[in-house]
Design an enzyme around this catalytic site. Structure first.
Site, short mmCIF file in Angstrom:
data_model
loop_
_atom_site.label_atom_id
_atom_site.label_comp_id
_atom_site.label_asym_id
_atom_site.label_seq_id
_atom_site.Cartn_x
_atom_site.Cartn_y
_atom_site.Cartn_z
N TYR A 19 0.82 -1.22 0.00
CA TYR A 19 0.00 0.00 0.00
C TYR A 19 0.85 1.27 0.00
O TYR A 19 0.67 2.14 0.85
CB TYR A 19 -0.95 0.01 1.22
CG TYR A 19 -1.67 -1.29 1.45
CD1 TYR A 19 -2.69 -1.70 0.58
CD2 TYR A 19 -1.33 -2.13 2.51
CE1 TYR A 19 -3.34 -2.91 0.78
CE2 TYR A 19 -1.97 -3.35 2.70
CZ TYR A 19 -2.98 -3.72 1.84
OH TYR A 19 -3.63 -4.91 2.04
N TYR A 147 -12.08 -7.78 6.86
CA TYR A 147 -10.93 -7.84 5.95
C TYR A 147 -10.62 -9.31 5.68
O TYR A 147 -10.45 -10.10 6.61
CB TYR A 147 -9.69 -7.14 6.54
CG TYR A 147 -8.50 -7.30 5.62
CD1 TYR A 147 -8.37 -6.50 4.49
CD2 TYR A 147 -7.54 -8.29 5.84
CE1 TYR A 147 -7.32 -6.67 3.60
CE2 TYR A 147 -6.49 -8.47 4.94
CZ TYR A 147 -6.38 -7.67 3.84
OH TYR A 147 -5.35 -7.85 2.96
N ASP A 248 -13.08 -16.94 8.90
CA ASP A 248 -11.72 -16.56 8.51
C ASP A 248 -10.92 -16.37 9.79
O ASP A 248 -11.00 -15.34 10.45
CB ASP A 248 -11.79 -15.27 7.68
CG ASP A 248 -10.41 -14.77 7.27
OD1 ASP A 248 -9.41 -15.28 7.81
OD2 ASP A 248 -10.34 -13.86 6.43
N LYS A 277 -1.34 -16.80 8.35
CA LYS A 277 -0.48 -15.97 9.21
C LYS A 277 0.40 -16.76 10.19
O LYS A 277 1.48 -17.16 9.82
CB LYS A 277 -1.35 -14.92 9.93
CG LYS A 277 -1.78 -13.81 8.96
CD LYS A 277 -2.17 -12.53 9.65
CE LYS A 277 -2.19 -11.36 8.70
NZ LYS A 277 -3.49 -11.10 8.05
C1 LIG Z 1 -4.06 -11.11 6.69
C2 LIG Z 1 -5.44 -11.62 6.52
C3 LIG Z 1 -5.86 -12.17 5.30
C4 LIG Z 1 -4.97 -12.23 4.07
O1 LIG Z 1 -3.86 -13.04 4.24
P1 LIG Z 1 -2.58 -12.85 3.28
O2 LIG Z 1 -1.65 -13.92 3.72
O3 LIG Z 1 -2.07 -11.46 3.54
O4 LIG Z 1 -3.06 -13.01 1.88
C5 LIG Z 1 -7.15 -12.66 5.23
N1 LIG Z 1 -7.99 -12.61 6.29
C6 LIG Z 1 -7.62 -12.09 7.47
C7 LIG Z 1 -8.57 -12.09 8.61
C8 LIG Z 1 -6.34 -11.55 7.62
O5 LIG Z 1 -5.99 -10.99 8.79
#
Ligand SMILES: *Cc1c(COP(=O)(O)O)cnc(C)c1O
Length: 428
Positions: A19, A147, A248, A277
């Site tokens: 970004y 997100y 997620d 992550k």
């Molecule tokens: C960081 C994140 C993503 C994306 O993961 P990347 O490895 O950066 O593609 C998706 N969902 C959540 C909740 C996140 O914190």
């Protein structure tokens, strides 16, 4: 030999960072090495890490057990294709993930990054309904302030205002947005919120494949904590209207909220769950999408196959790193260790509440948030934190900590003092 300054000049000229503008790049700091909870810059300056490198490096940098696991796999093979071939690191990792995640989740798809694991989750949901004779179920319901990543389908379910929707209107699928969950972990559940979801489901269920949400905490969309009871109720609504529930857990997974998964704060199980992550302790890039038998076997009905297969699927080095990370994690006492971290962060951050500039301080597990009244200027603030010997990267109105789990009380105190000082110098 280039000088450090020459490297930094080249960086500015050649490299995109997340970004950032190419014509007005923000300052970047050249890292020489990192160990434990400290990052050392090439100018010799050492920073205490409050970010775990975007919430992933939970055991700290340069951990001997992590390094050994990756080196051991390296001496066998670093990669083989996952089409037609398989290997023990991936099989062992799948077995571990299935054991530690909620019981219904029994099938695993590996991919390279969180965003891709979200793409995979959305594709699983659409393909499931397709093989079940409901090809119109192609859309997703999701709360605002979410997100889920930067690829196209993931972007389509990110917050439509803070996300990137205005730049890609037309290219993005129009999903169905509901209000963000009311904040407050212990706030009583608001019926009107559940009614909004019910109405959306009722009017659109023929075209809704799934409901996607970050359980317990909306992370990059504002570090918003909400009552897990909403998730229990959403599960019931999803069942009533034949809608798959997707969690997620990319940010919340592997202990960050005080339990191994945020889902463990509920008494339900999603149909599909994404992790990423911290999966490899931040050593390699890897993510996974887990699902239940209903979805996995449903997709396979009528000779169906799941249509996804990344080149680096199930990379053995990454799987070995994840196996080592999960072993380390199982040696910690997760509720206790993270509760301790939460207590330290609360103590270190609560003084910020007295500041004019601060709206609220809130902590949950390994997440400590100082919410300001006004948005801050990252370009101005970032060098101040570096000067104070800490690595903290705020966004919007939020200065927050998501430190490695192995951080000491003293290091948390230093991070807390730095936040206090920087916040106190902001205009108000
Ligand atoms: C960081 C994140 C993503 C994306 O993961 P990347 O490895 O950066 O593609 C998706 N969902 C959540 C909740 C996140 O914190």
């Amino acid at each position: 030999m280039k000088t450090n300054q020459e490297y930094l000049d080249l960086d500015k000229q050649l490299l995109w960072h997340p970004y950032t503008s190419m014509s007005k790049p923000s300052p970047h700091f050249l890292v020489e090495k990192a160990s434990g909870c400290e990052i050392t810059l090439s100018n010799g300056h050492t920073l205490i890490d409050g970010m775990s490198s975007w919430w992933s490096v939970i055991h700290g940098y340069n951990h001997p057990a992590m390094n050994n696991a990756i080196q051991a796999q390296l001496s066998q093979f670093s990669h083989v294709m996952f089409g037609g071939l398989t290997h023990k690191p991936a099989i062992e990792l799948a077995e571990k993930l299935i054991t530690i995640t909620p019981t219904d989740l029994q099938r695993v798809f590996f991919s390279d990054s969180g965003s891709v694991s979200v793409e995979v989750a959305l594709k699983m949901a659409i393909q499931y309904w397709n093989t079940q004779g409901q090809p119109n179920k192609q859309f997703f319901v999701t709360p605002k302030s979410g997100y889920h990543g930067d690829t196209f389908a993931a972007m389509s379910v990110c917050d439509p205002e803070n996300g990137m929707h205005n730049l890609f209107t037309g290219a993005l699928t129009k999903q169905l947005f509901i209000s963000p969950p009311p904040t407050g972990l212990n706030e009583p559940v608001k019926e009107e919120y559940l009614n909004e979801i019910r109405t959306t489901f009722k009017e659109n269920h023929q075209r809704i494949a799934g409901f996607i949400i970050e359980p317990l905490v909306q992370n990059a969309g504002g570090m918003r904590f909400y009552n897990p009871e909403y998730l229990n109720q959403i599960r019931t609504l999803c069942d009533e209207f034949d809608i798959l529930l997707i969690f997620d857990e990319i940010a919340t997974g592997f202990g960050r909220t005080g339990k191994l998964f945020a889902t463990n704060h509920t008494h339900i199980c999603p149909d599909i769950m994404c992790v990423g992550k911290a999966l490899t302790g931040g050593y390699m890039t890897l993510a996974a999408t887990l699902t239940n038998d209903k979805v996995a076997l449903g997709i396979s009905d009528n000779d169906g196959v799941f249509m996804h297969g990344p080149t680096f699927m199930g990379n053995p080095l990454a799987c070995s790193a994840a196996n080592a990370s999960l072993s380390l994690l199982s040696e910690y006492n997760i509720p206790e260790k993270i509760t301790q971290l939460e207590t330290w962060m609360r103590e270190a951050l609560e003084t910020c509440e007295q500041l004019e500039q601060v709206k609220e301080v809130r902590c949950l597990g390994g997440i400590g948030v100082v919410e300001l009244k006004n948005a801050l200027n990252l370009h101005e603030i970032q060098p101040k934190f570096v000067e104070l010997g800490v690595w903290i990267r705020p966004f919007g109105k939020l200065i927050y900590l998501m430190p490695p789990y192995v951080i000491s009380k003293k290091q948390i105190q230093i991070l807390g003092k730095a936040i206090y000082q920087v916040a106190s110098e902001l205009p108000h």
